[in-house]
Design an enzyme around this catalytic site. Sequence first.
Site, PDB file in Angstrom:
ATOM      1  N   CYS A 253       0.908  -1.213  -0.010  1.00  0.00           N
ATOM      2  CA  CYS A 253      -0.040  -0.156  -0.075  1.00  0.00           C
ATOM      3  C   CYS A 253       0.826   1.375   0.034  1.00  0.00           C
ATOM      4  O   CYS A 253       1.456   1.667   0.905  1.00  0.00           O
ATOM      5  CB  CYS A 253      -1.124   0.012   1.326  1.00  0.00           C
ATOM      6  SG  CYS A 253      -2.000   1.514   1.289  1.00  0.00           S
TER       7      CYS A 253
ATOM      8  N   CYS B  61      -0.370   4.259   2.179  1.00  0.00           N
ATOM      9  CA  CYS B  61      -0.160   3.755   3.727  1.00  0.00           C
ATOM     10  C   CYS B  61       1.313   4.174   3.919  1.00  0.00           C
ATOM     11  O   CYS B  61       1.878   4.462   4.661  1.00  0.00           O
ATOM     12  CB  CYS B  61      -0.420   2.425   4.117  1.00  0.00           C
ATOM     13  SG  CYS B  61      -1.814   1.662   3.604  1.00  0.00           S
ATOM     14  N   ASP B  62       2.405   3.338   3.169  1.00  0.00           N
ATOM     15  CA  ASP B  62       3.588   3.488   3.439  1.00  0.00           C
ATOM     16  C   ASP B  62       4.583   4.236   2.909  1.00  0.00           C
ATOM     17  O   ASP B  62       5.960   4.312   3.159  1.00  0.00           O
ATOM     18  CB  ASP B  62       4.222   1.934   3.258  1.00  0.00           C
ATOM     19  CG  ASP B  62       3.236   1.150   4.379  1.00  0.00           C
ATOM     20  OD1 ASP B  62       2.915   1.364   5.513  1.00  0.00           O
ATOM     21  OD2 ASP B  62       3.469  -0.284   3.969  1.00  0.00           O
TER      22      ASP B  62
END
Length: 330
Positions: free
Chosen positions: A157, A160-161
């Site tokens: 992701c 997200c990261d």
Amino acid sequence: MMAADANATLVEKKEDSPKMPDKKKTKYDVIIIGAGPAGYTAGIYCSRAGYDTLILSGILPGGQLVNTTEVENFPGFEKGIMGPDLMIEMRKQTQRMGTTIVDDEVVNVDFRNAPFKILTASEEYEGRAVIIATGANPRKLGLEGEITFGGKGVSYCATCDGPFFRNQELIVAGGGDSAIEEATFLTKFATKVYVVHRRRELRASKVMQERAFNNEKIQFVWDSEIIDIKGDQKMQKAILKNKKTNETSELEVGGLFVAIGHEPNTSLFKNQIDLDDEGYIVLKNKTHTNIDGVFAAGDVHDRTYRQAVTAAGFGCMAAIDVDKYLTEKA
Ligand code: NAP
């Protein structure tokens, strides 16, 4: 959110649960299948609205976030929170609102008539309404290194990261819209992004392809697959094989984002709920499925946003729709 094997922590801490389920009770107003952000949020809202609510969480509750480390983008946590800890908090909050949670796996469902029947290996439950919140899992390349370096360089992701990978060179695996969107997004942080694709032609839409081709930070590696991931404490390089020449090569990178699609967890619902070609639940109206009284929330129907916070939002929406449905039926 960085992937890591944190399931053990979650199972350990589950013993803190404030309320043990009543084993004999099998009839509920609402049964929620799945215990990720969508399922827990639906539980909170249904219980607060006064409905007798059961969550059947599966064997390892918590959804994708139990396989992550730090979560920086879930509101309410100034300094971020570890994924498993966030899910433990959600679970406790849900139980405090009065939701019963049973950590059992659903093996079959019967949605032909209400009350709907939900079967686990040992029990048959009945719900006047059902919310499906079983989520989706990112497809894996199938490499051992994905496990070894999960949370240590390998991610599924970018939203997200990505911010954890500033000033590094990265790889995105895949050639669809997700891969190209993620590669483009990652150029905000990375010094360079290699898109490694198994063919010479992208599946992504033309507009997104053009944008990526014009992005100086993106370099395409065609006809290639990743065959190994190497590193020490963290991932340091990927080993690539050109499928046409069989030549191998290495790319030294700080991270690998695997973006080769998702698998919605819907095999249980085949032939009972309308699914699209890729197995996602098709919503008919708001969070209603094609079966009156059966609702869906989160990544099980959402192929676009796939965030913990959006899944939680869908859980809230499904619970509000359930309230309207049960009020009309009363
Ligand atoms: P996808 O369209 O199924 O693409 C998956 C990509 O991964 C393909 O390029 C495929 O290669 C590759 N792949 C699959 N398995 C692989 C493996 N084992 N090893 C290496 N490569 C592999 O998935 P997606 O990109 O996640 O998109 C899913 C859906 O969401 C699509 O309908 C997409 O249009 C939509 N979406 C839209 C947007 C947007 O419009 N902004 C953004 C994201 C997603 P091949 O091409 O060779 O099959």
